[in-house]
Design an enzyme around this catalytic site. Structure first.
Site, PDB file in Angstrom:
ATOM      1  N   ALA A 152      32.967  28.772  37.266  1.00  0.00           N
ATOM      2  CA  ALA A 152      34.282  27.873  37.563  1.00  0.00           C
ATOM      3  C   ALA A 152      35.545  28.725  37.586  1.00  0.00           C
ATOM      4  O   ALA A 152      35.748  29.585  37.034  1.00  0.00           O
ATOM      5  CB  ALA A 152      34.399  26.913  36.439  1.00  0.00           C
ATOM      6  N   ASN A 153      36.401  28.473  38.406  1.00  0.00           N
ATOM      7  CA  ASN A 153      37.610  29.265  38.590  1.00  0.00           C
ATOM      8  C   ASN A 153      37.483  30.654  38.522  1.00  0.00           C
ATOM      9  O   ASN A 153      38.317  31.300  37.824  1.00  0.00           O
ATOM     10  CB  ASN A 153      38.451  28.543  37.167  1.00  0.00           C
ATOM     11  CG  ASN A 153      38.828  27.121  37.258  1.00  0.00           C
ATOM     12  OD1 ASN A 153      39.456  26.786  38.099  1.00  0.00           O
ATOM     13  ND2 ASN A 153      38.219  26.407  36.297  1.00  0.00           N
ATOM     14  N   CYS A 154      36.850  31.107  39.400  1.00  0.00           N
ATOM     15  CA  CYS A 154      36.394  32.404  39.544  1.00  0.00           C
ATOM     16  C   CYS A 154      37.765  32.959  40.262  1.00  0.00           C
ATOM     17  O   CYS A 154      38.320  32.402  41.198  1.00  0.00           O
ATOM     18  CB  CYS A 154      35.377  32.890  40.536  1.00  0.00           C
ATOM     19  SG  CYS A 154      34.323  33.974  39.683  1.00  0.00           S
ATOM     20  N   LEU A 155      38.187  34.257  39.764  1.00  0.00           N
ATOM     21  CA  LEU A 155      39.290  34.769  40.434  1.00  0.00           C
ATOM     22  C   LEU A 155      38.840  35.513  41.691  1.00  0.00           C
ATOM     23  O   LEU A 155      37.788  36.286  41.687  1.00  0.00           O
ATOM     24  CB  LEU A 155      40.096  35.923  39.439  1.00  0.00           C
ATOM     25  CG  LEU A 155      40.787  35.355  38.396  1.00  0.00           C
ATOM     26  CD1 LEU A 155      41.306  36.457  37.278  1.00  0.00           C
ATOM     27  CD2 LEU A 155      42.118  34.539  39.133  1.00  0.00           C
TER      28      LEU A 155
ATOM     29  N   LYS B 199      30.408  35.681  41.194  1.00  0.00           N
ATOM     30  CA  LYS B 199      29.555  34.650  42.012  1.00  0.00           C
ATOM     31  C   LYS B 199      28.432  34.990  42.446  1.00  0.00           C
ATOM     32  O   LYS B 199      27.266  34.392  42.341  1.00  0.00           O
ATOM     33  CB  LYS B 199      30.462  34.336  43.064  1.00  0.00           C
ATOM     34  CG  LYS B 199      31.834  33.228  42.745  1.00  0.00           C
ATOM     35  CD  LYS B 199      32.491  32.909  43.853  1.00  0.00           C
ATOM     36  CE  LYS B 199      33.825  32.221  43.582  1.00  0.00           C
ATOM     37  NZ  LYS B 199      34.575  32.040  44.789  1.00  0.00           N
TER      38      LYS B 199
END
Lengths: 115, 130, 107, 95
Positions: C104-107, C92
């Site tokens: 998107a949908n970062c862990l 990010k």
């Protein structure tokens, strides 16, 4: 952990389906789930090398194919009869299956989602 | 053993949200915890648009889902990326995009696809409605 | 030092228009995040920009570490290395400074 | 047993033959929504593998009534029976 087959059938430039199917595949892979892709019908067009979509047509999903290795998505299956004769214009990372293996594919995963 | 429902069909161009509702209703009546969550993806996220108003003499599908969800404490998740691009926006996303409005109806929550993966791995299987 | 023009950024500090990015802007974005950019930062920033232009997607942690391993060697492809450069969530933070969409949908 | 949920009268291009070819011995097919109309049309002639592969054909009673179809083939399921069938399947595919 379940193994998943994402079956893309929609054209990349006629709706969001293909894009949202690939997004799901990428997330599954990011979460270390086993996921394979297979393509048929209009979705085969994402394999074509020389595409240059305008913003109105949509995102260039073909570009993502070379990035799949970074997500550990190793298999992109197609049925061999849907291979176009001139393979030089087509992305080379595909695995083509004869029609028996192709229809067998859909019963060899715990879940199959079509986009 | 719990199951997950995945709904991908549009509430307007398909019967996915209707069929899933009937399925969920029957499942929860027989066994109140048989469904761990319902995840809406693709155009199915439009079910959570608070501003959509059906004609008074037709089914209010959104309301039917909300009623079922509150009766059985059933989580209704909308894929955040799919919802935001379609204008189904909660308060925090509204702030993030510097908007004056939000449109997410109560009883629904915006979550990433990671939530679907968690549901997938903690339930017996996913039953899809498209 | 030029002040960062906040009208270029969204609420979370990501660029509204990806074409506005320049190395100077990256410098300002990094300063705002409390990071002094070194050569080690720059090679990740440019790798990330290449990744985005090649595949049209901002990578999450796993694909990012794989891509770094492949291009810059296994030593740099470890998440601990990326964490020291871009603390918190490297995908990010690095995407923000590199002027790319939030992954998107970062862990 | 895989439960194949069919919700269209006919599918585009390759999907129609594909879902039929992918049926395995002992699978079940469930017709819902407009797919109930398959029971009124000669489509059934193209669904012959059902018998060979010992595949149970089900349809939703609710949808049959909605469309006013009185099928002479397949087994009607209430919503409760539908849930039982879907939950008991080892996998579920919505075509």
């Amino acid at each position: 952990m379940k193994n998943t087959l994402i079956h893309l059938t929609s054209s990349p430039y006629s709706s969001l389906a293909c894009k949202e199917g690939l997004d799901l595949a990428l997330v599954l892979a990011t979460f270390e789930q086993k996921v394979d892709l297979c393509l048929s019908d209009a979705a085969l067009s994402i394999l074509t090398i020389s595409q240059q979509p305008t913003p109105e047509q949509g995102k260039n999903l073909h570009k993502l194919l070379d990035g799949l290795e970074f997500y550990d998505i190793e298999n992109v299956f197609i049925e061999s009869s849907s291979l176009i004769p001139d393979s030089a214009t087509q992305w080379s990372g595909i695995t083509s299956l004869d029609s028996a293996a192709w229809s067998e594919l859909f019963s060899s995963y715990q879940q199959v989602f079509r986009f | 053993m719990q199951h997950t429902l995945l709904v991908t069909g549009s509430p307007y161009q398909s019967k996915a949200c209707h069929s899933a509702l009937c399925f969920a209703r029957a499942a929860l009546k027989a066994q109140p915890d048989s469904i761990k969550g319902v995840f809406f993806y693709e155009d199915a996220v439009l079910i959570g648009n608070d501003l959509a108003q059906p004609p008074r003499d037709e089914i209010n599908l959104k309301q039917a889902w909300q009623t079922l969800a509150s009766e059985f404490n059933l989580p209704l998740y909308l894929c955040i990326a799919a919802a935001v691009r379609r204008g189904v926006i909660n308060e925090s996303e509204s702030k993030r995009y510097e908007l004056n409005h939000h449109s997410l109806s109560h009883g629904f929550q915006l979550e990433g696809l990671g939530t679907l993966v968690e549901l997938m791995n903690s339930t017996q299987k996913i039953i899809q409605f498209r | 030092m030029v002040m960062l023009d906040s009208s270029l950024l969204d609420e979370e500090g990501y660029l509204l228009n990806l074409d506005d990015w320049s190395p100077e802007l990256a410098q300002q974005l990094a300063t705002q995040e409390g990071i002094a950019l070194t050569d080690q930062h720059w090679e990740i920033i440019y790798l990330l920009r290449d990744f985005y232009h090649e595949f049209e997607v901002s990578p999450a942690m796993r694909p990012l570490t794989k891509a770094v391993s492949k291009k810059l060697g296994a030593e740099k492809g470890r998440s601990i290395y990326l964490m020291t450069l871009f603390p918190g969530s490297p995908p990010k933070l690095a995407a923000k400074i590199a002027g790319l969409p939030k992954p998107a949908n970062c862990l | 047993m895989t439960l194949h949920q069919i919700n269209q009268l006919s599918y585009a291009n390759h999907i129609e033959p594909l879902w039929q070819q992918s049926l395995k011995q002992g699978d079940a097919v469930l017709l819902i929504e407009e797919a109930i109309l398959r029971l009124t049309q000669p489509h059934l002639t193209s669904m012959t593998p059902l018998e060979e592969k010992h595949i149970c054909l089900y349809y939703l009673q609710r949808d049959a009534e909605g469309y006013g179809v009185q099928p002479s083939l397949g087994k009607a399921l209430s919503d409760t029976e539908w849930v039982e069938l879907a939950f008991s399947a080892s996998s579920h595919i919505s075509w």
